[in-house]
Motif scaffolding. Structure first.
Motif, short mmCIF file in Angstrom:
data_model
loop_
_atom_site.label_atom_id
_atom_site.label_comp_id
_atom_site.label_asym_id
_atom_site.label_seq_id
_atom_site.Cartn_x
_atom_site.Cartn_y
_atom_site.Cartn_z
N PRO A 1 14.58 -1.70 -2.44
CA PRO A 1 14.20 -1.23 -1.09
C PRO A 1 14.74 0.14 -0.72
O PRO A 1 14.54 0.57 0.42
N ALA A 2 15.41 0.84 -1.66
CA ALA A 2 15.67 2.27 -1.42
C ALA A 2 14.33 2.99 -1.28
O ALA A 2 14.24 4.01 -0.58
N PHE A 3 13.30 2.48 -1.96
CA PHE A 3 11.92 2.87 -1.67
C PHE A 3 11.52 2.04 -0.46
O PHE A 3 11.43 0.82 -0.54
N PRO A 4 11.31 2.66 0.70
CA PRO A 4 11.26 1.89 1.95
C PRO A 4 9.97 1.11 2.17
O PRO A 4 9.28 1.26 3.19
N TYR A 5 9.66 0.22 1.22
CA TYR A 5 8.46 -0.60 1.41
C TYR A 5 8.64 -1.59 2.56
O TYR A 5 7.65 -2.14 3.06
N THR A 6 9.88 -1.81 2.99
CA THR A 6 10.09 -2.65 4.17
C THR A 6 9.46 -2.02 5.41
O THR A 6 9.15 -2.72 6.37
N SER A 7 9.30 -0.71 5.40
CA SER A 7 8.56 -0.01 6.46
C SER A 7 7.12 0.25 6.05
O SER A 7 6.18 0.05 6.83
N TYR A 8 6.91 0.66 4.80
CA TYR A 8 5.57 1.02 4.35
C TYR A 8 4.63 -0.18 4.30
O TYR A 8 3.41 -0.01 4.22
N THR A 9 5.18 -1.39 4.35
CA THR A 9 4.32 -2.57 4.38
C THR A 9 3.42 -2.58 5.61
O THR A 9 2.41 -3.27 5.64
N HIS A 10 3.77 -1.78 6.63
CA HIS A 10 2.94 -1.70 7.84
C HIS A 10 1.79 -0.70 7.70
O HIS A 10 0.93 -0.62 8.59
N VAL A 11 1.77 0.07 6.62
CA VAL A 11 0.72 1.08 6.44
C VAL A 11 -0.61 0.39 6.15
O VAL A 11 -0.69 -0.56 5.36
N THR A 12 -1.67 0.87 6.76
CA THR A 12 -2.99 0.27 6.55
C THR A 12 -3.51 0.58 5.15
O THR A 12 -3.09 1.55 4.50
N ARG A 13 -4.45 -0.23 4.70
CA ARG A 13 -5.04 0.00 3.38
C ARG A 13 -5.78 1.34 3.35
O ARG A 13 -5.74 2.06 2.35
N GLU A 14 -6.43 1.69 4.44
CA GLU A 14 -7.15 2.96 4.49
C GLU A 14 -6.19 4.13 4.28
O GLU A 14 -6.49 5.07 3.51
N ASP A 15 -5.04 4.10 4.95
CA ASP A 15 -4.06 5.18 4.79
C ASP A 15 -3.44 5.14 3.40
O ASP A 15 -3.16 6.20 2.81
N ALA A 16 -3.21 3.95 2.87
CA ALA A 16 -2.66 3.83 1.51
C ALA A 16 -3.62 4.44 0.50
O ALA A 16 -3.19 5.15 -0.43
N ASP A 17 -4.90 4.21 0.66
CA ASP A 17 -5.89 4.78 -0.27
C ASP A 17 -5.94 6.30 -0.16
O ASP A 17 -6.14 7.01 -1.16
N ALA A 18 -5.77 6.83 1.05
CA ALA A 18 -5.75 8.29 1.23
C ALA A 18 -4.51 8.88 0.54
O ALA A 18 -4.60 9.92 -0.13
N LEU A 19 -3.37 8.24 0.71
CA LEU A 19 -2.15 8.68 0.03
C LEU A 19 -2.36 8.67 -1.48
O LEU A 19 -1.97 9.61 -2.19
N TRP A 20 -2.96 7.61 -1.96
CA TRP A 20 -3.22 7.48 -3.40
C TRP A 20 -4.12 8.60 -3.90
O TRP A 20 -3.86 9.21 -4.95
N ALA A 21 -5.17 8.90 -3.13
CA ALA A 21 -6.09 9.97 -3.53
C ALA A 21 -5.34 11.31 -3.61
O ALA A 21 -5.56 12.10 -4.56
N TYR A 22 -4.44 11.56 -2.67
CA TYR A 22 -3.68 12.81 -2.70
C TYR A 22 -2.75 12.86 -3.91
O TYR A 22 -2.70 13.88 -4.63
N LEU A 23 -2.01 11.79 -4.17
CA LEU A 23 -1.08 11.78 -5.29
C LEU A 23 -1.81 11.96 -6.62
O LEU A 23 -1.30 12.62 -7.54
N GLN A 24 -3.01 11.42 -6.73
CA GLN A 24 -3.78 11.58 -7.95
C GLN A 24 -4.32 13.00 -8.13
O GLN A 24 -4.74 13.37 -9.22
#
Length: 431
Positions: free
Chosen positions: A122-145
């Protein structure tokens, strides 16, 4: 059976059950993993949206080693249990996320599990990121790729036993982590601006990761998620966002709060220390509507009522300390902060009636005097004024005297600062 033995057996049983649960939940090989359809091609709009969200999540700050390629990982994150090293987020097929899918990335953000099912620290703060919507997660993924690849292999974590085991992580998660429910539209009674602010503060901005009080096992206590805490492995104190005596913004205008988030300075305060890094790398890029939305939600938290009546501040230890402190202040501080602690608008903060000056926790105050105070350079405040360090200029006695003087002058009424308060911080290098 003696109590320590019972504790040892209980821990061993918990770890054994955890190991079994982890073994059962992790895919044994790729052939057993469900086949995935290829990700849909990302659009330019989606990538741009992901770049904005990555700024808001401050992803690059943790996933970029000093002098390293952005997002290539390798930065050490100190915890009470050892050091966790950030991972390579570039699309390199061997060292990074090149073999991942959008589903794998969603699993990491929402469930805290890697592509192969391993539980993430949890040093990677998925305890907070779990609230991120799938739409925003997919946008983040597109940027990282879309990033340039980097072949930097991930650095192994250096954690003690049993914290380095998947079994211990399973036990921790069982006790302290539940993935967020599917995002439900805000109730009609909740203004869209308020809902948006709550989503940003609780999710990608992950404010509770610094401002939340933690228990002995490193979990943020739900009822104290923004109640203030000393940063893990550091001396800096992230003040309470719910306390009128610390950093509640319930009495500020939304414009003032938005200005602090985006410019690093407003008519009430200037950010310093780790928060200056957050503003510089992240919140200065907030869209105006998002900055106001966060300000609206933070103001709604209101001041936390004191559990016990506040005791009167102790008087300065001696008239000599007060006299010495006044002399040092006049020589070293008054030119910027004013003869009466009034400060200079847009440049140097007022010290009179300043909550940061009067907080019970004096770590930030001492660190600023020792190491200097530096606001972030932002688009709205590109040439901020700074405060020089006094570590080599003033002794522990001098600093204790001047801080005690400041904390008891011009209407301030805080307890004195001792030489011990200075000494315990002087030789520890802040990060």
């Amino acid at each position: 059976m003696k109590t320590p033995v019972k504790v040892a057996w209980t821990l061993a049983l918990a770890l054994a059950l955890g190991a079994l649960a982890v073994w059962w939940s992790v895919p044994r090989n790729s052939a057993q993993s469900a086949p995935r359809s290829p990700d849909a091609p990302a659009t330019a709009t989606q990538i741009a949206r992901g770049a904005y969200l990555a700024r808001l999540g401050n992803c690059a700050l943790c996933h970029t080693a000093t002098g390293g390629q952005p997002y290539a990982g390798g930065k050490g994150i100190s915890t009470p249990f050892g050091t966790v090293y950030s991972s390579n987020l570039t699309p390199d097929p061997n060292a990074g996320l090149g073999r991942w899918s959008a589903d794998d990335f969603w699993q990491a953000l929402h469930h805290g599990q890697s592509k192969d099912g391993r539980l993430l620290y949890p040093a990677f703060p998925y305890t907070s990121y779990t609230h991120v919507t799938r739409e925003d997660a997919d946008a983040l993924w597109a940027y990282l790729q879309s990033l340039p690849t980097a072949a930097n292999a991930n650095t192994p974590h250096t954690l003690g036993w049993p914290y380095r085991t998947q079994a211990a992580l399973w036990v921790w998660r069982t006790l302290y982590f539940t993935p967020a429910d599917t995002v439900v539209p805000a109730a009609a009674s909740v203004a869209p601006e308020m809902a948006r602010g709550a989503y940003l503060v609780q999710g990608l901005a992950h404010c509770s990761e610094c401002h939340g009080a933690r228990n002995a096992w490193g979990s943020v206590e739900p009822r104290k998620s923004l109640a203030g805490a000393t940063l893990p492995g550091e001396l800096w104190y992230a003040p309470s966002l719910t306390s009128a005596e610390e950093a509640s913004v319930s009495g500020w205008s939304r414009e003032d709060t938005a200005a602090l988030l985006t410019a690093g300075i407003n008519r009430h305060a200037v950010v310093n220390g780790p928060m200056a890094e957050v503003v510089r790398h992240s919140t200065q890029y907030l869209l105006p509507d998002d900055a106001v939305a966060m300000a609206t939600y933070l103001a709604s938290l209101g001041p936390m009522p004191a559990s016990t009546p506040t005791a009167p501040a102790a008087a300065p230890s001696s008239s000599l300390m007060s006299t010495v402190g006044a002399r040092i202040y006049d020589k070293q501080c008054s030119q910027c902060h004013g003869k009466q602690g009034e400060g200079k608008a847009g440049a140097y903060p007022a010290l009179a009636s300043n909550r940061a000056v009067q907080m019970a926790n004096t770590n930030n105050l001492v660190l600023t005097v020792l190491h200097g105070g530096f606001a972030p350079a932002t688009a709205q405040n590109p040439q901020p004024h700074g405060m020089p360090p006094f570590m080599l200029t003033l002794s522990d006695t001098d600093i204790a005297s001047v801080l005690t003087f400041v904390r008891s002058s011009w209407g301030n009424a805080a307890a004195p600062v001792s030489e011990f308060d200075i000494n315990k911080i002087r030789n520890v290098q802040p990060r």
